[in-house]
Design a protein around this motif. Sequence first.
Motif, short mmCIF file in Angstrom:
data_model
loop_
_atom_site.label_atom_id
_atom_site.label_comp_id
_atom_site.label_asym_id
_atom_site.label_seq_id
_atom_site.Cartn_x
_atom_site.Cartn_y
_atom_site.Cartn_z
N UNK A 276 39.95 36.87 7.06
CA UNK A 276 38.98 36.69 7.42
C UNK A 276 37.98 35.23 7.86
N UNK A 277 38.64 34.49 7.30
CA UNK A 277 37.74 32.51 7.99
C UNK A 277 37.08 32.04 6.22
N UNK A 278 37.87 33.18 5.44
CA UNK A 278 36.79 32.29 4.40
C UNK A 278 37.47 31.01 3.51
N UNK A 279 39.01 31.36 4.22
CA UNK A 279 40.06 30.21 3.68
C UNK A 279 40.74 29.59 4.59
N UNK A 280 39.69 28.79 4.86
CA UNK A 280 40.82 27.85 5.73
C UNK A 280 42.23 27.08 5.66
N UNK A 281 42.90 27.43 6.49
CA UNK A 281 44.05 27.43 6.58
C UNK A 281 44.90 26.52 8.53
N UNK A 282 45.79 26.15 7.52
CA UNK A 282 47.26 26.45 8.75
C UNK A 282 48.50 26.17 8.70
N UNK A 283 49.80 26.10 9.83
CA UNK A 283 50.45 26.61 9.58
C UNK A 283 51.01 25.08 9.60
N UNK A 284 52.75 25.19 8.90
CA UNK A 284 53.33 23.90 8.84
C UNK A 284 54.60 24.55 8.74
N UNK A 285 55.56 24.23 9.80
CA UNK A 285 56.76 25.37 10.17
C UNK A 285 56.68 26.57 9.25
N UNK A 286 56.97 27.58 9.26
CA UNK A 286 56.82 28.45 9.04
C UNK A 286 55.81 29.27 7.52
N UNK A 287 54.89 27.69 7.60
CA UNK A 287 54.41 27.86 6.23
C UNK A 287 52.72 28.23 5.83
N UNK A 288 51.93 29.21 5.37
CA UNK A 288 50.83 28.71 6.21
C UNK A 288 50.09 27.69 5.15
N UNK B 34 34.16 41.76 -4.13
CA UNK B 34 34.65 40.98 -3.05
C UNK B 34 35.52 42.21 -3.04
N UNK B 35 35.33 43.12 -1.47
CA UNK B 35 36.38 43.67 -0.24
C UNK B 35 38.18 43.07 -0.82
N UNK B 36 37.95 41.90 -0.45
CA UNK B 36 39.17 41.29 -0.95
C UNK B 36 40.28 41.73 -1.29
N UNK C 162 47.48 48.67 16.11
CA UNK C 162 47.19 49.02 14.92
C UNK C 162 46.21 49.14 14.66
N UNK C 163 45.09 47.63 14.62
CA UNK C 163 44.23 47.48 14.84
C UNK C 163 42.55 48.74 14.99
N UNK C 164 43.70 48.87 16.04
CA UNK C 164 42.57 50.25 16.79
C UNK C 164 42.88 51.58 16.46
N UNK C 165 43.83 51.59 16.15
CA UNK C 165 44.27 53.20 16.47
C UNK C 165 44.79 53.46 14.44
N UNK C 166 45.03 52.63 13.71
CA UNK C 166 45.57 53.42 11.81
C UNK C 166 43.65 52.89 11.28
N UNK C 167 43.03 53.89 10.90
CA UNK C 167 42.13 53.31 9.69
C UNK C 167 42.76 52.82 8.35
N UNK C 168 41.32 51.97 7.88
CA UNK C 168 42.30 51.71 6.42
C UNK C 168 42.55 50.76 6.37
N UNK C 169 43.70 50.49 6.99
CA UNK C 169 44.20 48.94 7.18
C UNK C 169 43.58 47.41 8.00
N UNK C 170 44.19 46.47 7.48
CA UNK C 170 43.71 45.30 7.90
C UNK C 170 45.12 44.52 7.87
N UNK C 171 45.55 44.98 9.72
CA UNK C 171 47.00 43.74 9.73
C UNK C 171 47.34 42.62 9.59
N UNK C 172 48.66 42.04 8.82
CA UNK C 172 48.51 40.37 9.41
C UNK C 172 49.69 39.40 9.27
N UNK C 173 50.10 38.59 10.11
CA UNK C 173 50.69 38.35 10.96
C UNK C 173 51.28 37.49 9.70
N UNK C 174 52.70 37.27 9.45
CA UNK C 174 53.42 36.59 8.73
C UNK C 174 54.41 36.02 10.04
N UNK C 175 54.99 34.15 10.20
CA UNK C 175 55.87 34.28 10.81
C UNK C 175 56.56 34.16 9.81
#
Length: 321
Positions: A29-41, A71-73, A106-119
């Motif tokens: 949601x952009x509330x906590x700025x982050x960046x990726x180092x290798x496979x870690x946020x 908060x919602x989170x 999933x974002x447009x077809x599954x209600x009630x969820x927020x998909x988050x990607x982890x590499x």
Amino acid sequence: MSSDVSYTTEEIAKMLKISKLTVYDLIKKGELPSYRVGKQMRVDAADFEAYKQRAKGMQTAAAQTVTASVPAAERSHSGTGAAPGSMRPLVITGQDISLDILVKYMEKGVSGIRPLREYVGSLDSLISMYHGESDIVSTHLLDGDTGEYNIPYIRKLLVGSSYMVVNLLSRNAGLYVGKGNPLGLKSWADLSRPGLRFMNREKGSGARVLLDEQLRLHGIKPQQLSGYEQEQTNHIGVAAKVASGEADVGVGIEKAAAIVGQVDFIPLIEERYDLVMLKTAENMPWIQSLLGILRSDEFQKELQAIAGYDLTRTGEILFET
């Protein structure tokens, strides 16, 4: 505080006493700025402190209001369940572009969820599911003794869990070699050839497991490969090192060779790329929606436009407990 200090998502979760999923939600949601180092946020200490100050300010204002709520989170992970209208984060692990397409559906077809990607690689993904840190795991792990993909590993790692294994797609895996294959490499056995400069994937990735299993089956010791200890965190990184001439050979999937260019691909095995989901009462509604997406003509047509995918078994339940 030093500007060089940063934290992983696990460290943030422990300091705030919240779940790792909630940290992902704050990042999404952009509330906590982050960046990726290798496979870690990672989150810089200054950004973390700024978030805490904002959160304290919101809590102070909320305390002055009778109708204040958390908060919602945080609501989505509270012991009483998600509040009406809140979105439950779903962490989806893996690196293939097919997962990014799946998230879009999933974002447009599954209600009630927020998909988050982890590499994260296949083996690390299953371990994260065992620890309750992921919801949909993608995996392509070869068991060299049986020739079976994924299920032998899943059964060992998710002991005591109720889960479902569903096929996403199949794809070719093999060797990246220089343009025109100047060294004439044709098989796994050729990796024993002295003087080859190798580029590896990180531990826990499906490509690393594939390599290690093939080395074991062909009686090749890892120390025979010059560069075995040198690692890249994705297929494109390995293919790029071969294309640039920094390595003679690496292991990966066909699609990355096409993306990088200036590198040839020697297909040696068709690997099965599956999804794993825990079967709980809370998960079953979105699992059924996900199965509908995987089996839909619209989703499969979009994947068919990408070279190198076999969708013959897409959406098929391969194993469940």
